[in-house]
Scaffold this motif. Structure first.
Motif: not given
Length: 391
Positions: A216-220, A234-242
């Motif tokens: 999930l993290a890598v694909n986000a 990029q980090a903020a959007l992946a953080d939100q997805a997780l």
């Protein structure tokens, strides 16, 4: 149509599972080849396994002529015993990714430098076609296994871009251990004409849960990167997805870097446990970064970018906690001193072989098998050609 063009057309038209059989037939008719064999490097980068004779004993990457050709990435000759023939071991490599060795046996009288040059191009062609064929057949991935992958490891290897990559400005090599049972560690990269982005991630937990989290993290991160935004976002959007998925119960440690290829300026976001080390000349040091929250720990975390510069000749090492937190049988931590020694001891190796060498030293230090993930990514920075001339 010359023979090289004819072979290229035949291999490109071959069924995905029939690349070697097609190549064997064409090399026999066009070059008088007496035998054609393909050995592929296994997931652990320890042995070379036969593609069409899986029951054969694997070949050592260190103590066989094929292994030495793989390590040097140069064609090697081997006289066939009791026969007037020569085996030519040719690296099969695609943009720095070392896939294996193509061995072509030729009569002694036909083994000319010009012909070997043509066969080297054929080996390069085979490498590209294998990567395309892997979309449609399991043959090549199955041949690279000396034992069964765990399901978590299967997911992680499918997520990786490659294990090496070369360009005019840089060379990358990376490796994961235990190769057949990895679960949470991962690396990723992408480059275009102007920039290179690297990411090392470590999902918490074990087994399939850690692998799912990392997926999930890598694909986000990829989704955000492909939208063309900076690494902080990029980090903020992946953080939100997780966080949306796990509400802070599970999170991922990440180290993100973005390189400007023209200038050597590097942006970095340190969101967790992976460490960044630099070797410049004979000096080895850890690059101290502002530690920020792992991805997914809290809702709407904000991330900031730090900067530094790389110079032609610099080497960067990105390491997961499974490397620097390893312990000996006596309970002694691997630590920064041992890590610096390992970096120094591998300084003359190309980037593609450094991770395997460092992980081998780490295994000797631990002395026992471990299920802890360990990841090493090595990047050699060359810079643009005009910068190298100045340097």
């Amino acid at each position: 149509m010359n023979r090289r063009t004819d072979i290229e057309a035949a291999v490109r038209a071959a069924a995905p599972h029939a690349l070697l059989a097609t190549l064997r037939t064409r090399l026999s008719s066009a070059y008088g080849a007496l035998a054609v064999e393909l050995h592929l490097a296994d997931y652990g980068l320890r042995v070379l396994t036969s593609l069409d004779r899986p029951d054969d004993e694997p070949l050592s990457l260190h103590n066989s002529p094929e292994g030495r050709a793989f390590g040097s990435q140069e064609p090697r000759e081997q006289q066939v015993r009791h026969d007037d023939a020569v085996d030519h071991h040719l690296p099969v490599t695609v943009r720095g990714e070392r896939l294996g060795i193509l061995t072509v046996r030729l009569p002694q009288t036909l083994s000319t430098p010009e012909l070997i040059g043509e066969l080297t191009h054929v080996a390069d062609l085979l490498g590209h076609e294998i990567l395309v064929a892997e979309r449609d057949t399991d043959l090549y991935q199955r041949a690279r296994r000396t034992t069964r992958l765990t399901l978590a490891a299967e997911m992680q290897w499918q997520l990786l871009p490659a294990r090496a990559c070369t360009a005019a400005e840089f060379a990358i090599g990376a490796q994961l251990e235990p190769a057949y049972a990895i679960h949470g560690d991962n690396f990723d990269w992408a480059a275009d004409a102007d920039e290179l982005t690297l990411a090392v991630t470590n999902g918490m937990g074990e087994g399939i849960q850690a692998s799912l989290l990392t997926n999930l993290a890598v694909n986000a991160l990829r989704n955000a990167r492909r939208a063309g935004i900076g690494i902080a976002d990029q980090a903020a959007l992946a953080d939100q997805a997780l966080y949306d998925q796990h509400r802070g119960a599970s999170y991922v440690s990440t180290l993100l870097l973005r390189f400007e290829l023209a200038t050597g300026r590097v942006e970095v976001v340190d969101a967790g446990s992976p460490q960044l080390w630099m070797q410049r000349g004979r000096e080895v040091r850890r690059i101290e970064l502002e530690a920020q929250l792992p991805l997914g720990m809290f809702e709407e975390s904000q991330y900031t970018v730090q900067e530094f510069h790389v110079e032609p000749g610099d080497r960067l090492l990105l390491l997961s906690d499974g490397v620097y937190e390893a312990v000996s049988p006596l309970g002694e931590a691997y630590g920064e001193r041992a890590l610096a020694r390992a970096i120094q001891s591998t300084r003359l190796l190309p980037a593609a072989t450094v991770p395997r060498a460092m992980l081998g030293e780490l295994a000797e230090y631990r002395g026992t098998e471990t299920l802890d993930d360990a990841l090493v990514l090595c990047l050699d920075w060359f810079g643009r050609p005009e910068d190298r001339d100045v340097a």
